[in-house]
Design an enzyme around this catalytic site. Structure first.
Site, PDB file in Angstrom:
ATOM      1  N   HIS A 101       0.800  -1.226   0.000  1.00 35.89           N
ATOM      2  CA  HIS A 101       0.000   0.000   0.000  1.00 35.89           C
ATOM      3  C   HIS A 101       0.832   1.275   0.000  1.00 35.89           C
ATOM      4  O   HIS A 101       0.325   2.361   0.298  1.00 35.89           O
ATOM      5  CB  HIS A 101      -0.933  -0.032   1.219  1.00 35.89           C
ATOM      6  CG  HIS A 101      -2.192   0.709   1.015  1.00 35.89           C
ATOM      7  ND1 HIS A 101      -2.587   1.733   1.838  1.00 35.89           N
ATOM      8  CD2 HIS A 101      -3.147   0.594   0.076  1.00 35.89           C
ATOM      9  CE1 HIS A 101      -3.735   2.206   1.428  1.00 35.89           C
ATOM     10  NE2 HIS A 101      -4.105   1.540   0.357  1.00 35.89           N
ATOM     11  N   LYS A 155       2.814   4.542  -1.382  1.00 39.39           N
ATOM     12  CA  LYS A 155       2.611   5.538  -2.435  1.00 39.39           C
ATOM     13  C   LYS A 155       3.749   6.530  -2.301  1.00 39.39           C
ATOM     14  O   LYS A 155       3.579   7.614  -1.749  1.00 39.39           O
ATOM     15  CB  LYS A 155       1.266   6.238  -2.256  1.00 39.39           C
ATOM     16  CG  LYS A 155       0.093   5.304  -2.248  1.00 39.39           C
ATOM     17  CD  LYS A 155      -0.929   5.813  -1.264  1.00 39.39           C
ATOM     18  CE  LYS A 155      -2.027   4.796  -1.169  1.00 39.39           C
ATOM     19  NZ  LYS A 155      -2.320   4.413   0.175  1.00 39.39           N
ATOM     20  N   ASP A 198      16.649  11.401  -6.344  1.00 37.30           N
ATOM     21  CA  ASP A 198      18.026  11.854  -6.137  1.00 37.30           C
ATOM     22  C   ASP A 198      18.499  11.702  -4.690  1.00 37.30           C
ATOM     23  O   ASP A 198      19.289  12.511  -4.201  1.00 37.30           O
ATOM     24  CB  ASP A 198      18.178  13.306  -6.594  1.00 37.30           C
ATOM     25  CG  ASP A 198      17.938  13.464  -8.088  1.00 37.30           C
ATOM     26  OD1 ASP A 198      18.153  12.486  -8.830  1.00 37.30           O
ATOM     27  OD2 ASP A 198      17.528  14.568  -8.509  1.00 37.30           O
TER      28      ASP A 198
END
Length: 190
Positions: free
Chosen positions: A118, A120, A125
């Site tokens: 789940h 996100k 960099d």
């Protein structure tokens, strides 16, 4: 009385500091926040990707946003190393961008070890973290109440990178499933 209050405040402050409640090692150098619906989160992701110069690591539960997928491919084509880990539901998701990413040379893995992966997040960099409830989907941008944080904090990014690599270890290369994969645990709500 004032001297007693001052002494008490100093003692309390010293006690909290010694107990580990002092300043943390992670101090963000900048934070932006976006809300949806229609709060510019998709554009913020695309803009952040446009600024990436070395690496982008992605973990996503649902990934159906064509603009974000295109921004990842454009970033990859500029020579930035882009790697993606998706939830196993993306093997059968009708509008998943997983095929597009894979077909454009972006290493795309599936984390099938969990009921749902789940996460996100994006790490750019080794210093910028994009995270929040915002799924990388059209619905998240246009219909859902979501949030996205863009945090410039190398110490925080390091922790996310370590977590990303831990999930990479048990993930497998993406291949679209011919038939639906049985889901366990929570169901998809996006």
């Amino acid at each position: 009385m004032a001297k007693l209050k001052l002494a008490w405040s100093l003692a309390l402050g010293a006690g909290l500091l010694l107990a580990g409640c002092g300043p943390q090692a992670s101090i963000p150098q900048g934070v932006q926040v976006y809300f949806s619906p229609n709060g510019g989160a998709t554009e913020a992701v695309a803009n952040a990707l446009d600024q990436a110069t070395n690496s982008v690591l992605v973990q996503a539960y649902s990934f159906t946003s064509a603009p974000i997928a295109k921004a990842l491919v454009d970033t990859h084509r500029r020579g930035v190393k882009v790697q993606v880990i998706l939830d196993h539901s993306q093997r059968t998701e009708k509008y998943s961008e997983a095929d597009f990413l894979k077909n454009n040379g972006i290493p795309t893995l599936i984390d099938a070890q969990h009921a749902i992966a789940h996460n996100k997040i994006m790490i750019l960099d080794d210093c910028v973290v994009l995270t929040g409830s915002f799924n990388f989907t059209k619905a998240a941008e246009e219909h859902n109440a979501e949030n996205l944080l863009v945090i410039n904090d190398p110490a925080l990014a390091k922790q996310y990178i370590e977590n990303w690599h831990a999930h990479e270890q048990h993930s497998e290369p993406y291949d679209r499933a011919d038939k639906p994969v049985e889901r366990t645990g929570r169901t998809k709500r996006d």
